[in-house]
Design a protein around this motif. Structure first.
Motif, short mmCIF file in Angstrom:
data_model
loop_
_atom_site.label_atom_id
_atom_site.label_comp_id
_atom_site.label_asym_id
_atom_site.label_seq_id
_atom_site.Cartn_x
_atom_site.Cartn_y
_atom_site.Cartn_z
N PHE A 52 -12.22 -65.72 -51.09
CA PHE A 52 -13.49 -65.07 -51.45
C PHE A 52 -14.62 -66.09 -51.38
CE2 PHE A 52 -16.55 -62.90 -54.20
CZ PHE A 52 -16.40 -61.59 -53.79
N PRO A 53 -15.73 -65.74 -50.70
CA PRO A 53 -16.75 -66.75 -50.43
C PRO A 53 -17.60 -67.21 -51.61
CG PRO A 53 -17.19 -64.71 -49.22
CD PRO A 53 -15.92 -64.49 -49.96
N GLU A 54 -17.14 -67.01 -52.85
CA GLU A 54 -17.81 -67.66 -53.99
C GLU A 54 -17.20 -69.05 -54.22
OE1 GLU A 54 -17.12 -65.43 -57.62
OE2 GLU A 54 -14.95 -65.53 -57.36
N LYS A 55 -16.02 -69.31 -53.64
CA LYS A 55 -15.33 -70.58 -53.87
C LYS A 55 -15.82 -71.64 -52.88
CE LYS A 55 -12.71 -68.75 -57.12
NZ LYS A 55 -11.35 -68.36 -57.23
N LEU A 56 -15.68 -72.91 -53.24
CA LEU A 56 -16.35 -74.00 -52.52
C LEU A 56 -16.16 -73.95 -50.99
CD1 LEU A 56 -17.97 -76.71 -52.70
CD2 LEU A 56 -15.74 -77.86 -52.71
N ILE A 57 -14.91 -73.94 -50.53
CA ILE A 57 -14.68 -74.11 -49.08
C ILE A 57 -15.24 -72.94 -48.26
CG2 ILE A 57 -12.85 -74.21 -47.32
CD1 ILE A 57 -11.52 -76.38 -49.06
N PRO A 58 -14.91 -71.67 -48.59
CA PRO A 58 -15.51 -70.59 -47.79
C PRO A 58 -17.03 -70.51 -47.96
CG PRO A 58 -14.20 -69.69 -49.60
CD PRO A 58 -13.91 -71.15 -49.55
N LEU A 59 -17.52 -70.82 -49.15
CA LEU A 59 -18.98 -70.78 -49.37
C LEU A 59 -19.67 -71.77 -48.43
CD1 LEU A 59 -21.24 -69.73 -51.49
CD2 LEU A 59 -21.07 -72.05 -52.37
N VAL A 60 -19.11 -72.97 -48.34
CA VAL A 60 -19.73 -73.99 -47.50
C VAL A 60 -19.63 -73.60 -46.02
CG1 VAL A 60 -19.46 -76.38 -46.72
CG2 VAL A 60 -19.48 -75.86 -49.17
N ILE A 61 -18.48 -73.06 -45.61
CA ILE A 61 -18.35 -72.65 -44.19
C ILE A 61 -19.42 -71.61 -43.85
CG2 ILE A 61 -16.87 -71.50 -42.49
CD1 ILE A 61 -14.43 -72.60 -44.06
N LEU A 62 -19.53 -70.59 -44.71
CA LEU A 62 -20.44 -69.49 -44.36
C LEU A 62 -21.91 -69.89 -44.52
CD1 LEU A 62 -18.47 -66.40 -45.70
CD2 LEU A 62 -18.31 -67.60 -43.52
N ASN A 63 -22.22 -70.67 -45.54
CA ASN A 63 -23.61 -71.15 -45.67
C ASN A 63 -23.98 -72.05 -44.48
OD1 ASN A 63 -23.86 -69.84 -48.07
ND2 ASN A 63 -24.55 -71.61 -49.25
N LYS B 105 -7.61 -75.20 -39.51
CA LYS B 105 -7.13 -73.82 -39.39
C LYS B 105 -8.04 -72.86 -40.15
CE LYS B 105 -2.11 -73.87 -38.79
NZ LYS B 105 -0.84 -73.51 -39.40
N THR B 106 -8.47 -73.32 -41.34
CA THR B 106 -9.29 -72.46 -42.19
C THR B 106 -10.65 -72.19 -41.54
OG1 THR B 106 -8.21 -73.41 -44.11
CG2 THR B 106 -10.29 -72.26 -44.52
N VAL B 107 -11.29 -73.24 -41.05
CA VAL B 107 -12.59 -73.07 -40.39
C VAL B 107 -12.43 -72.15 -39.18
CG1 VAL B 107 -14.41 -74.26 -39.11
CG2 VAL B 107 -13.55 -75.24 -41.24
N GLN B 108 -11.35 -72.38 -38.41
CA GLN B 108 -11.13 -71.52 -37.23
C GLN B 108 -10.90 -70.07 -37.63
OE1 GLN B 108 -8.01 -73.97 -35.57
NE2 GLN B 108 -9.33 -74.69 -33.92
N TRP B 109 -10.21 -69.87 -38.77
CA TRP B 109 -9.95 -68.50 -39.24
C TRP B 109 -11.27 -67.80 -39.57
CZ3 TRP B 109 -10.92 -65.27 -43.29
CH2 TRP B 109 -10.20 -64.06 -43.30
N TYR B 110 -12.16 -68.49 -40.26
CA TYR B 110 -13.46 -67.86 -40.61
C TYR B 110 -14.29 -67.57 -39.35
CZ TYR B 110 -12.70 -67.90 -45.57
OH TYR B 110 -12.19 -67.62 -46.81
N LEU B 111 -14.16 -68.45 -38.35
CA LEU B 111 -14.91 -68.21 -37.11
C LEU B 111 -14.35 -66.97 -36.39
CD1 LEU B 111 -15.32 -71.86 -35.75
CD2 LEU B 111 -17.08 -70.40 -36.80
N ALA B 112 -13.04 -66.76 -36.50
CA ALA B 112 -12.39 -65.66 -35.76
C ALA B 112 -12.39 -64.35 -36.54
CB ALA B 112 -10.96 -66.05 -35.40
N ASN B 113 -12.75 -64.38 -37.83
CA ASN B 113 -12.62 -63.18 -38.67
C ASN B 113 -13.94 -62.83 -39.36
OD1 ASN B 113 -9.58 -62.27 -38.82
ND2 ASN B 113 -9.64 -64.52 -38.68
N GLU B 114 -14.96 -62.78 -38.54
CA GLU B 114 -16.30 -62.51 -39.07
C GLU B 114 -16.37 -61.13 -39.74
OE1 GLU B 114 -19.38 -63.52 -36.35
OE2 GLU B 114 -20.93 -62.53 -37.55
#
Ligand code: NAD
Length: 356
Positions: free
Chosen positions: A200-211, A328-337
């Motif tokens: 969930f993008p409130e947590k540090l790593i996904p928040l930073v990727i999406l911001n 892998k995580t960054v690639q997953w967010y790029l592929a799962n917009e």
């Protein structure tokens, strides 16, 4: 032998990884009980939704009658209890929801499990002998390792700092009490920070990727020197299934990734990965977006796990390093917009409609 797993919180970040792993790579059956709070997302379970070995129950673990009914109908062999309020910042803003779900909810679930387990034929019954209640908890119950080289072991005294970690510590105590007092066959695991797909993008790593992708500021608490031990979520899911099926009753296992990193290093590494995978049009490093913000009250400086017991007794070790897991995580967010856009605009919660 195929068994029935009753998973609570299976629509959350870690729970959904456990459910996907059980359906994709085992013969076990899964019953997922989830209240679908803001953190529950059935779209994280799209790959298993049509499996004949998967059932979803929309229910609150604090609802004693619904829990008793779920045990009576599905006759589980293993309970994996992940349902919780899990975000530290939210626990500071509103602690009572954390007390209710994490403490009262765990007690209600323990009672439902105890009465179901007690009613099983106890003599020569594989079902009763094999029953397990596995409680999934956090390394945050141990408090802060500031200024030491120590690691958290399974015997480190509890010293939680936030309403979240205090409520999880309380739930751990309840589970151990049900084991000591009633003989309920329980297991407890305490894990370090997880990261990976469907976070969930409130947590540090996904928040930073999406911001960073959106060119927005990347908030870092204080000086960013807080240290966390990061574990790839699929490594955690595999560890949990191993503990639930092979762990020794009454034991606690710490789970960690041997990956101590400062928050600032995590954020900088994400910036560098994105700069490589999606070069910015203006050629300016995304590191320039890093913005230091006022520290969180009671912020622990360092967590670090000694995971040697689970390695020694069960042979579990993480498969991902921090570098491979983060890539892998960054690639997953790029592929799962589509997945994260629907979280950001709230439409993922439409999945609740039509569920009882
Ligand atoms: P999450 O917030 O992503 O998911 C929690 C899930 O529980 C959601 O699907 C939510 O809908 C459900 N839920 C909440 N209240 C409920 C209730 N009353 N009844 C039924 N369902 C309810 O959490 P997560 O990050 O997947 O964490 C899962 C567990 O693992 C938690 O117990 C957490 O304390 C623990 N843990 C998390 C981490 C981490 O880094 N995320 C690390 C160690 C341990």
């Amino acid at each position: 032998m195929p068994r029935t797993f009753l998973i609570t919180g299976g629509a959350g970040f870690i729970g959904s990884a456990v459910v996907r792993e059980l359906i994709a790579n085992t013969d076990h059956t899964v019953v997922n009980i989830d209240k679908l709070t803001y953190a529950g997302n059935l779209e994280s379970l799209a790959s298993v939704a049509d499996s004949p070995r998967y059932t979803f129950i929309h229910a609150d673990i604090c609802d004693a009658q619904a829990m008793r009914q779920a045990f009576a109908i599905h006759q589980p062999d293993v309970v994996m209890h992940l349902a919780a309020e899990s975000h530290v910042d939210r626990s500071i803003d509103g602690p009572l929801e954390f007390i209710h779900t994490n403490m009262v909810g765990t007690a209600v679930l323990l009672e439902a499990a105890r009465s179901y387990w007690k009613a099983l034929p106890q003599t020569s019954s594989e079902k009763a002998a094999g029953f397990r209640f596995h409680h999934i908890s956090t390394d945050e119950v141990y408090g802060d390792l500031e200024g030491t080289d120590d690691l958290f072991t399974e015997t480190t005294p509890y010293a939680p700092s936030s309403p979240y970690s205090a409520s999880k510590a309380s739930s751990d105590h309840l589970v151990r009490a049900w084991q000591r007092t009633y003989g309920l066959p329980t297991l407890v695991t305490n894990c370090s920070n997880n990261y990976g797909p469907y976070h969930f993008p409130e947590k540090l790593i996904p928040l930073v990727i999406l911001n960073a992708l959106a060119g927005k500021p990347l908030p870092v608490y204080g000086d960013g020197q807080q240290i966390r031990d990061w574990l790839y979520v699929e490594d955690h899911a595999r560890a949990l299934i191993q503990v639930a099926t092979e762990g020794r009753v009454g034991e606690t296992y710490n789970i960690g990734g041997h990956n101590e990193q400062t928050n600032l290093h995590v954020v900088q590494t994400i910036c560098d990965l994105l700069d490589e995978l999606v070069p910015p049009a203006d050629k300016r490093s995304r590191r320039e977006l890093i913005t230091f913000v006022k520290d969180r009250p009671g912020h622990d400086q360092r967590y670090a796990i000694d995971a040697s017991k689970i390695q020694r007794e069960l042979g579990w070790t993480p498969q991902e390093t921090f570098e491979t897991g983060l890539r892998k995580t960054v690639q997953w967010y790029l592929a799962n917009e589509i997945w994260w856009r629907r979280v950001q605009d709230g439409s993922y919660q439409g999945e609740r409609l039509g569920l009882s």
